[in-house]
Design an enzyme around this catalytic site. Structure first.
Site: not given
Length: 336
Positions: A71, A140
């Site tokens: 990321e 998530h």
């Protein structure tokens, strides 16, 4: 108008903007198919949720770029590309992963224009999936838009339907400042009418999908369709509500909220995030500070609990604010 899913509307916006402007690029994990499949065909599912499907075939791997599983690399490369004159759309697979690349977002991209005296632009779009309801567990399933709404220099977009998804993404790509674009996972398959062609929605202009006299309901993201169900369920009791969908939470259209509240006198704010430092508490604070005279009763907040999102399906269903809880809050505001 065409009937499209939320996913298809986003995909269409990407195709149209990449055709319109050759400086628009897309980067992220598995957005182009890596080295290709066994057939030799270069394509991918289009990221984990299929939003970038098909782009590689038309625009090639110089504009549709697979990245490492990092990321920090995705957002860092996106910020650098934006500073160098491109218009990158960087896909962050899950919003929960923002902690891995937070420095690149809030300490770099958000501050470029300010720190360089307005001489630098950073037209970076960070698309990311958020939200509970898909049984994906605590790491998530979070809705972390309040965290990034607190960062000066970022624009935060939370579309609740397919038409807004397309119109707001096109505006985000054309914007000269960094935009974080939150897509709720549970909405990807939800279909609705989507305008054909160049449909762009200005930031800072809320929508009002329901109008009424008894209460103002401000709802964000997936909470908008849930609030529509709640409001419709109260019609047989003679209760009608304004429903305000901010669409962007930074900038936030407070004018429409104040205008509605002046008419109804009652406010319910619905936010999937936990209550502490949430958008619900922020909007309630703004109203209490700037429109207190319009209130005829206490502000009601409908949020998730102050707890991680459960993995167990039954617990997750109880965790997410649903139409019944929203309807009960409206009744308490109107009759309390």
């Amino acid at each position: 108008m065409s009937i499209k899913s939320y996913r298809e509307a986003l995909n269409e916006a990407l195709f149209e903007e990449m055709r319109r402007d050759p400086s628009v690029i897309v980067l992220g994990e598995d957005v182009s198919g890596g080295a290709g499949g066994t057939s030799g065909t270069r394509d991918a599912a289009g990221g984990i949720f299929g939003v970038t499907k098909g782009l590689i075939g038309e625009f090639g791997d110089e504009r549709v770029i697979d990245t490492p599983i990092s990321e920090s690399a995705i957002i860092g490369a996106g910020a650098g590309a934006a500073a160098a004159g491109l218009r990158p759309v960087a896909e962050l697979m899950f919003a929960d992963f923002v902690g891995v690349c937070l420095d690149q977002i809030y300490n770099q991209a958000a501050k470029f224009r300010y720190m360089f005296g307005g001489k630098m632009q950073c037209p970076l779009v960070i698309r990311t999936a958020m939200g509970a309801g898909m049984n994906m567990g605590a790491q998530h399933s979070q809705t972390i838009y309040p965290m990034l709404t607190a960062v000066p220099g970022l624009k935060i977009v939370v579309p609740s339907n397919a038409a807004d998804a397309k119109g707001l993404l096109k505006t985000a790509i054309r914007d000269d400042d960094p935009v974080v674009f939150f897509e709720h996972k549970a909405l990807y398959n939800k279909k609705g009418e989507v305008p054909d062609g160049d449909h762009a929605i200005p930031f800072g202009e809320a929508d009002m999908p329901r109008e009424g006299d008894d209460c103002t309901v401000v709802a964000i993201g997936r909470m908008v369709p849930f609030s529509e169900k709640a409001i419709d369920s109260l019609a047989d009791q003679g209760i009608s509500c304004d429903l305000v969908d901010p669409r962007t939470v930074s900038p936030l259209d407070t004018d429409l909220i104040f205008e509605s509240l002046e008419h109804t006198g009652r406010l319910v704010v619905v936010d999937e995030s936990p209550p502490r430092c949430s958008l619900a508490s922020d909007i309630a604070g703004i109203v209490a500070s700037e429109a207190f005279g319009s209130l005829r009763g206490p502000i009601r907040l409908v949020t998730a609990p102050h707890a991680p999102v459960p993995f167990a399906r039954e617990l997750e269903r109880a965790y997410v604010p649903g139409p019944d809880r929203i309807a009960q809050a409206i009744l308490e505001a109107v009759k309390g």
